[in-house]
Design a protein around this motif. Structure first.
Motif, PDB file in Angstrom:
ATOM      1  N   UNK A   1      11.759   3.402  88.393  1.00 43.04           N
ATOM      2  CA  UNK A   1      10.583   2.974  88.011  1.00 43.04           C
ATOM      3  C   UNK A   1      10.189   1.644  89.197  1.00 43.04           C
ATOM      4  N   UNK A   2       8.819   1.328  89.112  1.00 43.65           N
ATOM      5  CA  UNK A   2       8.333   1.229  90.125  1.00 43.65           C
ATOM      6  C   UNK A   2       7.486  -0.244  89.497  1.00 43.65           C
ATOM      7  N   UNK A   3       6.757  -1.682  90.113  1.00 49.41           N
ATOM      8  CA  UNK A   3       5.963  -1.737  89.953  1.00 49.41           C
ATOM      9  C   UNK A   3       4.931  -2.258  90.926  1.00 49.41           C
ATOM     10  N   UNK A   4       3.270  -1.977  90.353  1.00 51.09           N
ATOM     11  CA  UNK A   4       2.059  -1.348  91.382  1.00 51.09           C
ATOM     12  C   UNK A   4       1.372  -2.810  90.935  1.00 51.09           C
ATOM     13  N   UNK A   5       1.068  -3.828  91.632  1.00 52.63           N
ATOM     14  CA  UNK A   5       0.076  -4.776  92.311  1.00 52.63           C
ATOM     15  C   UNK A   5      -0.967  -5.174  92.763  1.00 52.63           C
ATOM     16  N   UNK A   6      -1.576  -5.491  91.881  1.00 49.14           N
ATOM     17  CA  UNK A   6      -3.271  -5.602  92.308  1.00 49.14           C
ATOM     18  C   UNK A   6      -3.376  -6.878  92.476  1.00 49.14           C
TER      19      UNK A   6
ATOM     20  N   UNK B   1       9.091 -13.522  86.343  1.00 48.65           N
ATOM     21  CA  UNK B   1       8.358 -12.517  85.578  1.00 48.65           C
ATOM     22  C   UNK B   1       8.904 -11.734  85.558  1.00 48.65           C
ATOM     23  N   UNK B   2       8.715 -11.117  86.242  1.00 55.43           N
ATOM     24  CA  UNK B   2       9.142  -9.718  86.860  1.00 55.43           C
ATOM     25  C   UNK B   2      10.391  -9.173  86.464  1.00 55.43           C
ATOM     26  N   UNK B   3      11.671  -9.807  86.479  1.00 61.68           N
ATOM     27  CA  UNK B   3      12.954 -10.102  85.835  1.00 61.68           C
ATOM     28  C   UNK B   3      12.347  -9.636  84.386  1.00 61.68           C
ATOM     29  N   UNK B   4      11.602 -10.818  83.997  1.00 63.28           N
ATOM     30  CA  UNK B   4      11.475 -10.841  82.425  1.00 63.28           C
ATOM     31  C   UNK B   4      11.572  -9.523  82.074  1.00 63.28           C
ATOM     32  N   UNK B   5      10.704  -8.291  82.498  1.00 60.21           N
ATOM     33  CA  UNK B   5      10.678  -6.861  82.579  1.00 60.21           C
ATOM     34  C   UNK B   5      12.050  -6.430  82.026  1.00 60.21           C
ATOM     35  N   UNK B   6      12.895  -6.639  82.528  1.00 60.38           N
ATOM     36  CA  UNK B   6      14.533  -5.755  82.225  1.00 60.38           C
ATOM     37  C   UNK B   6      14.108  -4.514  82.501  1.00 60.38           C
ATOM     38  N   UNK B   7      13.743  -4.224  83.573  1.00 58.84           N
ATOM     39  CA  UNK B   7      13.921  -2.961  84.075  1.00 58.84           C
ATOM     40  C   UNK B   7      13.983  -2.940  86.166  1.00 58.84           C
ATOM     41  N   UNK B   8      14.984  -2.303  86.221  1.00 61.86           N
ATOM     42  CA  UNK B   8      15.617  -1.424  87.821  1.00 61.86           C
ATOM     43  C   UNK B   8      13.798  -0.965  88.506  1.00 61.86           C
ATOM     44  N   UNK B   9      13.788  -1.867  89.263  1.00 63.87           N
ATOM     45  CA  UNK B   9      11.922  -1.335  89.499  1.00 63.87           C
ATOM     46  C   UNK B   9      12.438  -1.321  91.589  1.00 63.87           C
ATOM     47  N   UNK B  10      11.392  -0.341  91.677  1.00 58.95           N
ATOM     48  CA  UNK B  10      10.909  -0.634  93.079  1.00 58.95           C
ATOM     49  C   UNK B  10      10.203  -1.597  93.525  1.00 58.95           C
TER      50      UNK B  10
ATOM     51  N   UNK C   1      -3.673   0.197  94.417  1.00 56.48           N
ATOM     52  CA  UNK C   1      -2.803  -1.458  94.250  1.00 56.48           C
ATOM     53  C   UNK C   1      -1.622  -1.053  94.837  1.00 56.48           C
ATOM     54  N   UNK C   2      -0.455  -1.407  94.962  1.00 58.19           N
ATOM     55  CA  UNK C   2       0.231  -1.035  96.173  1.00 58.19           C
ATOM     56  C   UNK C   2       1.734  -1.864  95.570  1.00 58.19           C
ATOM     57  N   UNK C   3       2.620  -1.385  95.931  1.00 53.73           N
ATOM     58  CA  UNK C   3       4.068  -1.714  95.673  1.00 53.73           C
ATOM     59  C   UNK C   3       4.431  -3.679  95.353  1.00 53.73           C
ATOM     60  N   UNK C   4       4.477  -4.171  94.912  1.00 53.60           N
ATOM     61  CA  UNK C   4       4.781  -5.429  94.609  1.00 53.60           C
ATOM     62  C   UNK C   4       4.908  -6.562  95.896  1.00 53.60           C
TER      63      UNK C   4
END
Length: 249
Positions: free
Chosen positions: A241-246, A164-173, A151-154
């Motif tokens: 933290x980070x978010x991967x996306x595929x 949607x990503x905001x709803x996760x309520x986390x500071x992420x790369x 995958x890769x960074x979102x």
């Protein structure tokens, strides 16, 4: 011999003929003429009889031959059409078989993705899968982890995805950086930034841009009130933290 025939007769010579011989030759001449005439008449009669034998039966035979020829021609045309239709059918069958193979391949890939991402920390939104880390790493280390997961960074392509990503309520790369050219923001796939969701005064034009203080990476901040104003740029060696996306293509 031929010269004797064409020589002029000598009229001074006297020739004696026997009367009986003359009469006999005259009779022979008439008999020969009659015989020749009878032969010509007989020949003409035979020709007429031969011609007259071509009656209705022969005409019927000719019509049958014509009909047979027409039927044979139509049969050949039908055979040609049948051969063409058979060829088209075989081509359609081949195309159907190829599409069936492609369909089955796509189904297997889908099943593999579902098996891989289900119950392994991945969440699905629309046509993409997202993995949210439980650890904190630098931007580069975070991206490396995503690549290892195939995958890769979102990359954020819509307001709905941002929400949607905001709803996760986390500071992420996220996969946004201007490390190549200062102020020229690009996503990890090389596409330029078109729609942004920067926080207030972001990205700032002032501040320390020395080597140790350069801010080239972007995080999505949690705990904000406005989901469309959550991007913050900071130094890439910070740990988040980070978010991967595929996404399905």
């Amino acid at each position: 011999m031929s010269e004797a025939i064409y020589d002029k007769p000598d009229m001074t010579k006297k020739v004696k003929f026997d009367r009986g011989e003359t009469e006999e030759r005259i009779v022979d001449i008439y008999v020969s003429a009659d015989t020749l005439r009878d032969h010509e008449t007989s020949t003409k009669t035979e020709d007429v009889e031969h011609t007259s034998t071509k009656g209705p039966g022969d005409q019927h035979t000719g019509q049958l031959q014509t009909s047979y020829n027409n039927v044979t021609k139509e049969g050949d045309q039908l055979q040609t059409r049948y051969n063409n239709l058979t060829k088209e059918r075989d081509q359609l069958q081949t195309r159907y078989n190829n599409l069936t193979i492609e369909r089955d391949q796509l189904q297997r890939e889908k099943d593999d993705l579902l098996e891989k991402f289900s119950n392994s920390g991945w969440n699905k939104f629309e046509s993409c899968w997202y993995f949210v880390s439980t650890e904190r790493e630098t931007w580069s280390e975070s991206r490396e982890d995503c690549l290892e997961r195939e995958a890769d960074l979102v990359i954020i392509n819509s307001r709905e995805e941002q929400t949607y990503l905001f709803s996760l309520k986390k500071g992420v790369w996220i996969g946004l950086t201007d490390s190549e050219t200062e102020g020229s923001w690009k996503w990890v796939d090389g596409t330029p930034l078109n729609t942004s969701y920067w926080g207030s005064n972001q990205p700032s034009k002032d501040g320390d841009h020395s080597t140790n203080q350069k801010k080239d990476c972007v995080e999505l901040q949690g705990g904000q009130d406005q989901p469309e104003k959550t991007w913050n740029y900071l130094k890439c060696d910070k740990k988040r933290n980070w978010i991967c996306e595929k996404c399905n293509k």
